[in-house]
Design an enzyme around this catalytic site. Structure first.
Site, PDB file in Angstrom:
ATOM      1  N   SER A 115      43.775  40.190  41.350  1.00  0.00           N
ATOM      2  CA  SER A 115      44.045  41.093  40.330  1.00  0.00           C
ATOM      3  C   SER A 115      43.047  40.813  39.190  1.00  0.00           C
ATOM      4  O   SER A 115      42.196  39.805  39.369  1.00  0.00           O
ATOM      5  CB  SER A 115      45.313  40.657  39.873  1.00  0.00           C
ATOM      6  N   LYS A 116      43.067  41.542  38.238  1.00  0.00           N
ATOM      7  CA  LYS A 116      42.169  41.380  37.060  1.00  0.00           C
ATOM      8  C   LYS A 116      42.815  42.099  35.953  1.00  0.00           C
ATOM      9  O   LYS A 116      43.357  43.202  36.170  1.00  0.00           O
ATOM     10  CB  LYS A 116      40.715  41.787  37.371  1.00  0.00           C
TER      11      LYS A 116
END
Ligand code: NAD
Length: 475
Positions: A110-111
């Site tokens: 994720s980011k």
């Protein structure tokens, strides 16, 4: 070959990451749509929110992208920068998926990012903005100890993580694992010893491991160890500063150049990293740092004559336009995506060795994994065994002293008498992780004659592991 006449292959960061992924999966025999399933980003949440500051409403835009949930929680930093955009966040989220698999951190990728220039706002304003952004993410489970766990990235650090964790706790007062909702927190707010230094420390361990393999060292045109190697670092932020500090203080490398936003400084005899960092923290311009040569055009720093280049700032700094000017024989990608796919080809063709981002900067997520594990187990590492280890060592030393005519060397005695504390265990776990990942990449390279470089090998190791997890999915 005249690289100047070669057409660029890619345009964006995400395209570059996907191209590198495609090349690796081409060498793997994956069934059905597996390759496409892994590559696709699961979802990207885009949020616009307003905060009342300085007497009026200010609007902000942020993202949280979840690339893969083959393992949960999904893990990845939150970046604060005016350059944040959807393409960048999705590329970084994809890199997180592959990176976690490579270093066996049990997470999806994720980011997140917020379009903001943190230097424009006072501390109390940053807190208000961060808490509001966190609120938007928390209510959608995009910050959650079992679903999605952010960490620091460019423009964020311990302070922002502490605010986010506090916001989550307020919104979820009965969640006993609340503290595990973000990593990279301050030590006194549920953090872990060694997280701040972790990514730079991981870069050091990655280089140490590289120099343990004589044939890799020889193939890169080197001999010996890190001692005396001339290093240029781009970006003296969290990652670049720690990498430069450890390499110069502990491995005998010489930091001959530092590139920052406002130019580059050089000194073939070596730059005092601590003094330069203090100068920059005091908001002094790079040009006024004494005892070095200053150039305004920072890009010249990437072309400076050195042995090892450490881009530790941001993505796409070595491109089709400047790759052929790079002189360093070894480039270690401390930043995410500093070399575009086409620049990668130029560098590989010219015989440079690249230690890829998936591996090189995985120290951050590795120690984040330790912090998350510490938070959900509610106990500090080493707390149970440290004194017991010391008692055993003391008993052993007493026996040894009794039979050795000159006793035990005092330095060795001191080392053996001391049980491992949290920082020792974190560094040991990080070192072990970096060594194991390097060996895994080497094994793939050796067993696949068509595998052209370490980057492709890194992706191949990662994809195989993700496929291994997906094999157990029923729907
Ligand atoms: P940071 O904000 O602490 O430092 C970045 C530094 O780079 C700053 O000093 C900034 O002035 C400088 N910089 C920015 N753009 C530049 C440019 N164009 N030229 C020269 N200097 C420039 O950020 P960080 O946390 O050190 O992250 C740096 C890179 O490492 C990013 O790519 C990030 O995604 C990656 N990374 C960070 C971590 C982490 O734990 N912080 C973990 C893995 C990867």
């Amino acid at each position: 070959m005249n690289f100047q006449n070669k057409k660029p292959l890619t345009t964006g960061f995400l395209e570059s990451v996907n191209l590198m992924y495609d090349r690796a999966v081409d060498l793997l025999d994956l069934p059905g749509d597996v390759a496409q399933t892994i590559k696709a980003c699961n979802s990207t949440y885009e949020v616009q929110f307003s905060v009342r500051l300085r007497g009026k409403l200010h609007s902000f835009k942020g993202y949280r992208s979840v690339h893969s949930e083959h393992m949960e929680p999904a893990k990845g930093g939150i970046r604060y920068s005016i350059e944040v955009n959807k393409d960048e966040v999705e590329a970084l989220a994809a890199l997180m998926t592959y990176k976690c698999a490579l270093v066996e951190a049990p997470f999806g990728g994720s980011k997140g990012g917020l379009i903001i220039d943190p230097t424009e706002w006072e501390d109390h304003e940053m807190e208000k903005i961060t808490r509001r952004f966190a609120y938007e993410l928390i209510k959608r489970d995009l910050i959650n100890p079992s679903q999605n766990v952010p960490a620091p990235d460019m423009g964020t650090g311990e302070r922002e993580m502490a605010w986010m964790a506090d916001e989550y706790r307020r919104m979820n007062p009965t969640d006993m694992n609340a503290c595990a909702c973000v990593t990279g927190k301050p030590l006194n707010a549920g953090g872990i010893a060694g997280r701040t230094e972790a990514t730079g420390r991981g870069v050091q361990y990655a280089l140490q491991e590289f120099f343990r393999h004589a044939d890799d060292v020889k193939a890169a045109g080197f001999d010996g160890s890190l001692d005396g190697k001339r290093v240029v670092v781009q970006g003296l932020g969290n990652v670049g500063y720690h990498a430069a500090k450890f390499l110069s203080e502990e491995d005998g490398s010489k930091i001959v150049g530092v590139v920052e936003r406002d130019g580059a400084v050089f000194n073939p005899k070596g730059i005092d990293v601590e003094a330069l960092k203090a100068h920059l923290v005091a908001r002094q311009p790079l040009s006024s740092f004494p005892g070095v040569e200053f150039v305004e055009d920072g890009s010249l720093g990437l072309e400076y004559d050195c042995d090892i280049l450490i881009p530790a700032a941001c993505e796409s700094v070595i491109t089709y336009s400047n790759a052929h000017k790079v002189k360093a024989r070894l480039i270690i990608e401390a930043a995410n995506g500093p070399i575009t796919a086409d620049a990668n080809d130029i560098l590989v063709e010219r015989g440079h060795t690249i230690i890829p981002d998936l591996f090189a900067n995985a120290g951050g997520v590795t120690v984040s994994y330790f912090e998350w594990a510490k938070n959900i187990s509610h106990i500090r590492f080493g707390r149970m065994q440290r004194r017991q280890e010391e008692a055993r060592s003391r008993a052993f030393l007493e026996q040894l002293e009794a039979v050795l005519p000159n006793g035990v060397d005092p330095a060795l005695k001191k080392k053996l008498e001391c049980g491992a504390g949290e920082i020792d265990l974190v560094r040991s776990g990080l070192d072990d992780t970096m060594r194991a990942a390097y060996v895994a990449m080497r094994e793939v390279r050796e067993s696949h004659p068509n595998c052209p470089d370490m980057r492709t090998a890194a992706y191949m190791v990662a994809v195989r592991r993700i496929v291994g997890v997906m094999d157990h999915f029923t729907m």
